[in-house]
Design an enzyme around this catalytic site. Sequence first.
Site, PDB file in Angstrom:
ATOM      1  CB  ILE A 190       4.438  -5.100   7.552  1.00 49.98           C
ATOM      2  CG1 ILE A 190       4.926  -6.566   7.529  1.00 49.98           C
ATOM      3  CG2 ILE A 190       4.623  -4.457   6.171  1.00 49.98           C
ATOM      4  CD1 ILE A 190       4.173  -7.464   6.564  1.00 49.98           C
ATOM      5  CB  THR A 214      -0.911   0.011   1.231  1.00 50.09           C
ATOM      6  OG1 THR A 214      -1.703  -1.168   1.247  1.00 50.09           O
ATOM      7  CG2 THR A 214      -1.810   1.222   1.238  1.00 50.09           C
ATOM      8  CB  THR A 215       3.660   2.263   2.216  1.00 49.76           C
ATOM      9  OG1 THR A 215       2.877   1.829   3.327  1.00 49.76           O
ATOM     10  CG2 THR A 215       4.372   3.548   2.607  1.00 49.76           C
ATOM     11  NE  ARG A 218      -4.853   2.195   2.413  1.00 54.72           N
ATOM     12  CZ  ARG A 218      -4.264   3.172   1.742  1.00 54.72           C
ATOM     13  NH1 ARG A 218      -4.635   3.458   0.507  1.00 54.72           N
ATOM     14  NH2 ARG A 218      -3.310   3.889   2.303  1.00 54.72           N
ATOM     15  CE1 TYR A 221     -15.848  -1.283  -7.306  1.00 57.91           C
ATOM     16  CE2 TYR A 221     -15.742  -3.073  -8.911  1.00 57.91           C
ATOM     17  CZ  TYR A 221     -16.271  -1.862  -8.500  1.00 57.91           C
ATOM     18  OH  TYR A 221     -17.208  -1.225  -9.253  1.00 57.91           O
ATOM     19  CE1 TYR A 271      -2.249  -4.870   4.776  1.00 58.93           C
ATOM     20  CE2 TYR A 271      -1.595  -4.642   2.474  1.00 58.93           C
ATOM     21  CZ  TYR A 271      -1.872  -4.072   3.700  1.00 58.93           C
ATOM     22  OH  TYR A 271      -1.780  -2.706   3.855  1.00 58.93           O
ATOM     23  CE  LYS A 302       0.786  -4.229   6.573  1.00 60.07           C
ATOM     24  NZ  LYS A 302       1.154  -3.395   5.400  1.00 60.07           N
TER      25      LYS A 302
END
Length: 297
Positions: free
Chosen positions: A205, A46-47, A140, A109, A135, A163
């Site tokens: 993380i 993501t980052t 998100r 989605y 994850y 994560k």
Amino acid sequence: MRRFTGSMVALITPFHEDGSVNFEKLTELVEWHVAMKSDGIVVLGTTAESPSLNAKEKEEIVKKVIEAADGRVPIIVGSGSNNTMQAKEDSLKYESLGADGLLVITPYYNKTNQPGMVKHFTAIADVVSTPVILYNVPGRTGCSLSVEAVEILSKHKNIVGIKEASGDIGFVSCISKFINSHFSVYSGNDDMIVPILSLGGAGVISVLANILPLETHQIVTSFLEGNLEFSRKMQLKYMDLIQALFIETNPIPIKEAMNHHGMDVGGYRLPLCSMEKDSREKLQKIMNILDLEKEVS
């Protein structure tokens, strides 16, 4: 299967002024993280602004980071997708490039039910031999793994951890029952490093580690070595900064902080853009209080 522990930085993607990937800066960041004792590097998460990177750029980033790390720290690559077939292809590609681990996000989605979640992750883990980390970040994706799904997936030979970035400590407590020598839980939230370690977590993380890699490493290692009080004090010392790093959508604040720190990592790709003035001033004020306004030596 390799068991990852410690502070693993969720690495940003540096850009030139024209918006292209700054591979020279990327190499510098890898060298810095190795020197500052980051225990692993996570790319294409993501980052990293991965939704704004094309397939060729992603492949070149993975190649460059693996080359720069040269085996000194493990490299974990984000290979997830809401398209299971695409996730399988990407996972196999990054495995062939030498990734030490794969970070696979829940399918967003086109949200599935829990049996679909299990089938999605199982299909990916079945085709690779590289360790897979689940994850879970419902803020998100709009969906979350269930405790029951995590229990099933934790038994897969290629799935070595999760994560956990839901921010729900009750959920973390429930899935921590599945921690063993094969399956680990990692904090996906910098404000919950110590709480998750106290439940048996193996590390973090981290977004914070982009600017404070050594300190984030110390929070984790001191706890794992039994120095709980030092770890707790470190966690609390940086709480204001951690919260400010999420005052706007990640990675906007962390890149702003790094640039204010003299790290020159460039801007963003739309739809992400520069911080609003009030947010920037708040972040810089906290950095100045912590004496983080100075350039990196």
